[in-house]
Write a protein that holds these residues in place. Structure first.
Motif, PDB file in Angstrom:
ATOM      1  N   VAL A  17       0.709   5.390   0.693  1.00  0.00           N
ATOM      2  CA  VAL A  17      -0.054   6.470   1.290  1.00  0.00           C
ATOM      3  C   VAL A  17       0.628   7.783   0.960  1.00  0.00           C
ATOM      4  O   VAL A  17       1.779   8.007   1.346  1.00  0.00           O
ATOM      5  N   GLU A  18      -0.086   8.649   0.251  1.00  0.00           N
ATOM      6  CA  GLU A  18       0.440   9.929  -0.179  1.00  0.00           C
ATOM      7  C   GLU A  18      -0.125  11.048   0.678  1.00  0.00           C
ATOM      8  O   GLU A  18      -1.250  10.965   1.170  1.00  0.00           O
ATOM      9  N   GLN A  33       0.833  -1.192   0.000  1.00  0.00           N
ATOM     10  CA  GLN A  33       0.000   0.000   0.000  1.00  0.00           C
ATOM     11  C   GLN A  33       0.869   1.244   0.000  1.00  0.00           C
ATOM     12  O   GLN A  33       1.913   1.282   0.649  1.00  0.00           O
ATOM     13  N   TYR A  48       0.821  11.216  -8.572  1.00  0.00           N
ATOM     14  CA  TYR A  48       0.734   9.820  -8.174  1.00  0.00           C
ATOM     15  C   TYR A  48       2.107   9.280  -7.795  1.00  0.00           C
ATOM     16  O   TYR A  48       3.075   9.461  -8.526  1.00  0.00           O
ATOM     17  N   ASN A  78       4.543   6.089  -7.281  1.00  0.00           N
ATOM     18  CA  ASN A  78       4.725   4.750  -7.832  1.00  0.00           C
ATOM     19  C   ASN A  78       5.942   4.107  -7.195  1.00  0.00           C
ATOM     20  O   ASN A  78       6.977   4.751  -7.051  1.00  0.00           O
ATOM     21  N   TYR A 122       3.380  -0.488  -8.098  1.00  0.00           N
ATOM     22  CA  TYR A 122       2.246  -0.192  -7.237  1.00  0.00           C
ATOM     23  C   TYR A 122       2.021   1.310  -7.248  1.00  0.00           C
ATOM     24  O   TYR A 122       2.978   2.089  -7.288  1.00  0.00           O
ATOM     25  N   TRP A 123       0.758   1.690  -7.193  1.00  0.00           N
ATOM     26  CA  TRP A 123       0.389   3.096  -7.323  1.00  0.00           C
ATOM     27  C   TRP A 123      -0.341   3.615  -6.100  1.00  0.00           C
ATOM     28  O   TRP A 123      -1.142   2.912  -5.484  1.00  0.00           O
ATOM     29  N   GLY A 124      -0.063   4.853  -5.776  1.00  0.00           N
ATOM     30  CA  GLY A 124      -0.837   5.544  -4.773  1.00  0.00           C
ATOM     31  C   GLY A 124      -2.151   6.034  -5.349  1.00  0.00           C
ATOM     32  O   GLY A 124      -2.415   5.922  -6.552  1.00  0.00           O
ATOM     33  N   GLN A 125      -2.986   6.584  -4.490  1.00  0.00           N
ATOM     34  CA  GLN A 125      -4.315   7.005  -4.916  1.00  0.00           C
ATOM     35  C   GLN A 125      -4.313   8.342  -5.643  1.00  0.00           C
ATOM     36  O   GLN A 125      -5.304   8.696  -6.285  1.00  0.00           O
ATOM     37  N   GLY A 126      -3.231   9.071  -5.550  1.00  0.00           N
ATOM     38  CA  GLY A 126      -3.132  10.384  -6.160  1.00  0.00           C
ATOM     39  C   GLY A 126      -3.461  11.488  -5.180  1.00  0.00           C
ATOM     40  O   GLY A 126      -4.332  11.345  -4.330  1.00  0.00           O
ATOM     41  N   THR A 127      -2.760  12.585  -5.306  1.00  0.00           N
ATOM     42  CA  THR A 127      -3.016  13.756  -4.479  1.00  0.00           C
ATOM     43  C   THR A 127      -3.025  14.990  -5.374  1.00  0.00           C
ATOM     44  O   THR A 127      -2.166  15.154  -6.241  1.00  0.00           O
ATOM     45  N   CYS A 130       5.255   9.989   0.250  1.00  0.00           N
ATOM     46  CA  CYS A 130       4.636   8.719  -0.101  1.00  0.00           C
ATOM     47  C   CYS A 130       5.330   7.617   0.671  1.00  0.00           C
ATOM     48  O   CYS A 130       6.534   7.401   0.503  1.00  0.00           O
TER      49      CYS A 130
END
Length: 121
Positions: free
Chosen positions: A5-6, A3, A94, A96, A110-115, A22
């Motif tokens: 987290v950003e 996971q 994002y 990564n 793996y990618w974060g949800q974006g901020t 991140c």
């Protein structure tokens, strides 16, 4: 099992600064690289900056001299210090991470949800 987290996005005026963070967590054996991408309205997602586990960095031409990527290997965390922000920097950013969960499994993205980062003119 991984996971991201950003944090750190927000609204800033032209010329201002923001620091994105991140943190990767979960089942992580080791990390090959961590990166920041962004996607502005009506544009393709682009690589902003990347850093390998050994410290090699790469930047998009549009952010060279203004942004700095850094990492904390022990904490599996990557940062993006953004200075002299311009309206053109407005985008969803994002995180990564390229990592593997065990020694015998392949590296994957793996990618974060974006901020959201918004720079007012």
């Amino acid at each position: 099992q991984v996971q991201l987290v950003e944090s750190g996005g927000g609204l800033v005026q032209t010329g201002g600064s923001l620091r994105l963070s991140c943190a990767a967590s979960g089942r992580i054996f080791d990390i090959k690289a961590m990166s920041w991408y962004r996607q502005a309205p009506g544009t393709q997602r682009e690589l902003v900056a990347s850093i390998t586990s050994t410290g090699t960095t790469n930047y998009a031409d549009s952010v060279k001299g203004r942004f700095t990527i850094s990492g904390d290997n022990a904490r599996s965390t990557v940062y993006l210090q953004m200075n002299s922000l311009k309206p053109e920097d407005t985008a969803v950013y994002y995180c990564n991470v390229v990592t593997r969960t065990t020694l015998l499994t392949p590296f994957r993205n793996y990618w974060g949800q974006g901020t959201q980062v918004t720079v007012s003119s």
